[in-house]
Motif scaffolding. Structure first.
Motif, PDB file in Angstrom:
ATOM      1  N   SER A   5       0.815  -1.211   0.000  1.00  0.00           N
ATOM      2  CA  SER A   5       0.000   0.000   0.000  1.00  0.00           C
ATOM      3  C   SER A   5       0.853   1.266   0.000  1.00  0.00           C
ATOM      4  CB  SER A   5      -0.934   0.005   1.214  1.00  0.00           C
ATOM      5  OG  SER A   5      -0.205   0.207   2.418  1.00  0.00           O
ATOM      6  N   LEU A   6       2.099   1.157   0.424  1.00  0.00           N
ATOM      7  CA  LEU A   6       2.997   2.307   0.457  1.00  0.00           C
ATOM      8  C   LEU A   6       3.646   2.572  -0.898  1.00  0.00           C
ATOM      9  CD1 LEU A   6       4.757   1.612   3.875  1.00  0.00           C
ATOM     10  CD2 LEU A   6       2.917   3.246   3.410  1.00  0.00           C
ATOM     11  N   GLY A   7       3.653   1.573  -1.757  1.00  0.00           N
ATOM     12  CA  GLY A   7       4.277   1.714  -3.066  1.00  0.00           C
ATOM     13  C   GLY A   7       5.619   1.008  -3.137  1.00  0.00           C
ATOM     14  N   ALA A   8       5.910   0.439  -4.295  1.00  0.00           N
ATOM     15  CA  ALA A   8       7.168  -0.294  -4.491  1.00  0.00           C
ATOM     16  C   ALA A   8       8.366   0.637  -4.339  1.00  0.00           C
ATOM     17  CB  ALA A   8       7.173  -0.958  -5.863  1.00  0.00           C
ATOM     18  N   VAL A   9       9.452   0.091  -3.829  1.00  0.00           N
ATOM     19  CA  VAL A   9      10.666   0.855  -3.542  1.00  0.00           C
ATOM     20  C   VAL A   9      11.753   0.481  -4.550  1.00  0.00           C
ATOM     21  CG1 VAL A   9      12.540   1.113  -1.876  1.00  0.00           C
ATOM     22  CG2 VAL A   9      10.174   1.173  -1.100  1.00  0.00           C
ATOM     23  N   ARG A  10      12.432   1.488  -5.097  1.00  0.00           N
ATOM     24  CA  ARG A  10      13.548   1.236  -6.010  1.00  0.00           C
ATOM     25  C   ARG A  10      14.674   0.545  -5.245  1.00  0.00           C
ATOM     26  NH1 ARG A  10      12.603   6.484  -6.324  1.00  0.00           N
ATOM     27  NH2 ARG A  10      14.704   6.994  -5.602  1.00  0.00           N
ATOM     28  N   THR A  11      15.074  -0.615  -5.715  1.00  0.00           N
ATOM     29  CA  THR A  11      16.005  -1.455  -4.963  1.00  0.00           C
ATOM     30  C   THR A  11      17.126  -1.957  -5.867  1.00  0.00           C
ATOM     31  OG1 THR A  11      14.209  -2.189  -3.507  1.00  0.00           O
ATOM     32  CG2 THR A  11      16.210  -3.529  -3.538  1.00  0.00           C
ATOM     33  N   ALA A  12      18.366  -1.764  -5.423  1.00  0.00           N
ATOM     34  CA  ALA A  12      19.512  -2.334  -6.131  1.00  0.00           C
ATOM     35  C   ALA A  12      19.725  -3.756  -5.651  1.00  0.00           C
ATOM     36  CB  ALA A  12      20.762  -1.488  -5.860  1.00  0.00           C
ATOM     37  N   VAL A  13      19.596  -4.706  -6.552  1.00  0.00           N
ATOM     38  CA  VAL A  13      19.799  -6.119  -6.225  1.00  0.00           C
ATOM     39  C   VAL A  13      21.222  -6.467  -6.656  1.00  0.00           C
ATOM     40  CG1 VAL A  13      18.919  -8.454  -6.458  1.00  0.00           C
ATOM     41  CG2 VAL A  13      17.351  -6.510  -6.653  1.00  0.00           C
ATOM     42  N   VAL A  14      22.058  -6.794  -5.672  1.00  0.00           N
ATOM     43  CA  VAL A  14      23.499  -6.869  -5.894  1.00  0.00           C
ATOM     44  C   VAL A  14      23.931  -8.287  -6.257  1.00  0.00           C
ATOM     45  CG1 VAL A  14      25.755  -6.274  -4.952  1.00  0.00           C
ATOM     46  CG2 VAL A  14      23.720  -5.062  -4.150  1.00  0.00           C
TER      47      VAL A  14
ATOM     48  N   ALA B  72      22.786   4.065  -4.215  1.00  0.00           N
ATOM     49  CA  ALA B  72      22.097   4.387  -2.962  1.00  0.00           C
ATOM     50  C   ALA B  72      22.533   5.748  -2.435  1.00  0.00           C
ATOM     51  CB  ALA B  72      22.362   3.299  -1.928  1.00  0.00           C
ATOM     52  N   ALA B  73      23.818   6.023  -2.497  1.00  0.00           N
ATOM     53  CA  ALA B  73      24.333   7.304  -2.009  1.00  0.00           C
ATOM     54  C   ALA B  73      23.797   8.472  -2.834  1.00  0.00           C
ATOM     55  CB  ALA B  73      25.862   7.288  -2.035  1.00  0.00           C
ATOM     56  N   GLN B  74      23.553   8.230  -4.130  1.00  0.00           N
ATOM     57  CA  GLN B  74      23.030   9.277  -5.008  1.00  0.00           C
ATOM     58  C   GLN B  74      21.511   9.406  -4.941  1.00  0.00           C
ATOM     59  OE1 GLN B  74      24.529   7.891  -8.760  1.00  0.00           O
ATOM     60  NE2 GLN B  74      26.675   8.306  -8.215  1.00  0.00           N
ATOM     61  N   GLY B  75      20.862   8.541  -4.167  1.00  0.00           N
ATOM     62  CA  GLY B  75      19.414   8.583  -4.057  1.00  0.00           C
ATOM     63  C   GLY B  75      18.693   7.922  -5.212  1.00  0.00           C
ATOM     64  N   GLU B  76      19.423   7.189  -6.055  1.00  0.00           N
ATOM     65  CA  GLU B  76      18.815   6.514  -7.201  1.00  0.00           C
ATOM     66  C   GLU B  76      18.040   5.268  -6.774  1.00  0.00           C
ATOM     67  OE1 GLU B  76      18.790   7.525 -10.430  1.00  0.00           O
ATOM     68  OE2 GLU B  76      19.679   9.374  -9.641  1.00  0.00           O
ATOM     69  N   VAL B  77      18.424   4.658  -5.660  1.00  0.00           N
ATOM     70  CA  VAL B  77      17.689   3.527  -5.091  1.00  0.00           C
ATOM     71  C   VAL B  77      17.498   3.803  -3.601  1.00  0.00           C
ATOM     72  CG1 VAL B  77      18.532   1.853  -6.773  1.00  0.00           C
ATOM     73  CG2 VAL B  77      19.779   2.181  -4.626  1.00  0.00           C
ATOM     74  N   GLU B  78      16.466   3.178  -3.021  1.00  0.00           N
ATOM     75  CA  GLU B  78      16.144   3.406  -1.607  1.00  0.00           C
ATOM     76  C   GLU B  78      16.391   2.186  -0.745  1.00  0.00           C
ATOM     77  OE1 GLU B  78      12.580   6.228  -0.972  1.00  0.00           O
ATOM     78  OE2 GLU B  78      12.084   5.083  -2.779  1.00  0.00           O
TER      79      GLU B  78
END
Length: 474
Positions: free
Chosen positions: A182-191, A255-261
């Motif tokens: 309900s909060l919305g999908a989060v941009r995630t870097a999968v390493v 992540a540091a650049q705010g491109e993923v959360e």
């Protein structure tokens, strides 16, 4: 606890319990729950009845020996009352009368299915008649009766005093996932998800509406894994890098650049990912020590709980333990527990100068008294049995607001925490979700042995934290 035919509004918030007013309740509405009965449940119940051992009252037709192996029938009656007071009608209801028949035995270890169903309404007095029953492990109706309840006429909500349930026929997990979605999908870097398990975990979380993945890995290798496992990468972004070390570095940069959360560990080793996160020039460190939390649920304990730290800090100092506690409290708050109960574990419940864990526990509690650790109630040292069993604490004469109802278990070191977590999982049937806190973004640490349900739960927790960090940066 499973809920049937109850509007989602009753259980949609992990932090509160809402009632149902008389006008919102119709004949045929029902609510149910399941509880696995423990020896501690029985022990506490018989103590309240003035005894020190054995059930005070057995079921009809039982021999004396059978009665001593069974659960007192009125304990089932108490569970019915709990269902009426928490679910249907819920907070604000007045329990006027109750009839019960005890038809068959219930034993320690049984999973008791408790249900209430509205069979009558009195609009003038706002009274409900509800059929009540408890079904034992053999599928037999053990307790049957009717309740007379005055339903509330105004909405009431009260704080939920336990962590959200991750188990009970996956009902709690579904609520956790629904809340995160309900909060919305989060941009995630999968390493570096370069095996079938880690890749499918990321794609499952994407399909479930939890994350928008950016897969960071060697493209050729990733596509080969996907082809072999029968997975599709058609709608997923891939960032091509030469190896796992480069994948970790690139993920941290994003992540540091705010491109993923959020970050999600793939098939690389934990140390490789965490080394990239903790570099002083990476931009992800905060004033807090990074630590790991397991959010766990086991059938033997009536509430989910957080276990920390079992994966990152090997032998934490007092200062590091303080941050471990603060991180766990933040996680509890993000999930909806306003004031979690924190048990600082040791081998004993008394301070012993020769046992560092007891000294640290006492110091942490004093730090909380002085306002250095806030947002929770702390107590320790507490042995594990006292932390999770009110009966054990009562027998030992321990008076504590935390004993028997801990929401957070803080272990002395990684070895004890890791062993405890795996024992709970493999011998106790626990479901767990793992997350790293203390960095600027939540980090999902998954194991190759994790079940799909655990991987999804971990991503859901990361979503809750990521959205919280937008309002309250770590």
């Amino acid at each position: 606890m499973s809920i049937e035919n109850v509007p989602l509004a009753v259980v949609d918030d992990l932090g509160v319990i809402r009632n149902r007013t008389f006008n919102d309740i119709a004949v045929g509405d029902t609510a149910s729950m399941e509880r696995t009965l423990t020896a501690e449940d029985v022990q506490l119940f018989v103590m309240l009845m003035g005894q020190t051992e054995g059930p005070a009252l057995g079921a009809r037709g039982q021999s004396t020996a059978e009665a001593h192996a069974a659960v007192p029938g009125m304990l089932g009656g108490a569970l019915i009352a709990a269902l009426l007071g928490q679910r249907l009608p819920g907070p604000g209801a007045i329990h006027v009368g109750q009839t019960l028949q005890f038809l068959a035995p219930v034993r320690v270890g049984d999973t008791l299915k408790v249900s209430v169903t509205v069979v009558g309404r009195n609009a003038e007095q706002h009274r409900l008649t509800l059929a009540c029953q408890c079904i034992n492990a053999d599928g037999i109706i053990a307790i049957s009766g009717e309740a007379d309840v005055i339903a509330p006429t105004k909405p009431v909500e009260v704080p939920r005093n336990a962590l959200p349930d991750l188990r009970d026929s996956e009902g709690g997990l579904q609520r956790l996932l629904a809340n995160a979605r309900s909060l919305g999908a989060v941009r995630t870097a999968v390493v570096h998800p370069c095996d079938a398990l880690s890749l499918s975990a990321a794609l499952d979380a994407h399909a479930d509406g939890l994350i928008v993945p950016r897969l960071i890995a060697p493209r050729v290798r990733l596509e080969a894994v996907a082809a072999e496992a029968g997975l599709t990468l058609a709608d997923v972004e891939i960032i091509d890098v030469p190896h796992s070390h480069a994948a970790a570095t690139r993920a941290v940069e994003l992540a540091a650049q705010g491109e993923v959360e959020a970050l999600m560990k793939g098939s690389l080793h934990t140390d490789e990912l965490m080394s990239a996160v903790l570099r002083t020039d990476a931009g992800l460190r905060t004033k807090r020590r990074v630590s790991h939390c397991f959010l766990m649920q086991t059938p033997a304990y009536p509430r989910p709980f957080i276990l920390t730290d079992a994966a990152v800090n090997i032998a934490p100092t007092l200062d590091e333990k303080a941050d471990i506690v603060r991180n766990a409290i933040d996680l509890a708050h993000a999930i909806g527990v306003a004031c979690p109960h924190v048990a600082i574990l040791a081998a004993v419940e008394t301070v012993n100068p020769r046992m560092v864990a007891t000294l640290d526990a006492a110091a942490l509690c004093k730090m909380a008294d002085r306002g250095q650790i806030t947002g929770a109630v702390l107590d320790g040292p507490l042995a594990f049995d006292n932390a999770v069993s009110a009966a054990a604490a009562l027998i030992k004469g321990i008076v504590s607001p935390v004993a028997g109802q801990a929401d957070i278990l803080v272990v002395p070191d990684l070895e004890s925490g890791n062993m405890l977590a795996k024992q709970l999982e493999y011998l106790g049937g626990a479901i767990s979700a793992g997350i790293v806190l203390g960095a600027r973004v939540p980090i999902v640490l998954t194991s190759r042995a994790d079940l799909r349900v655990s991987r999804l739960a971990s991503c859901a927790v990361a979503v809750l934290l990521a959205h919280r960090y937008r309002m309250v940066p770590p």
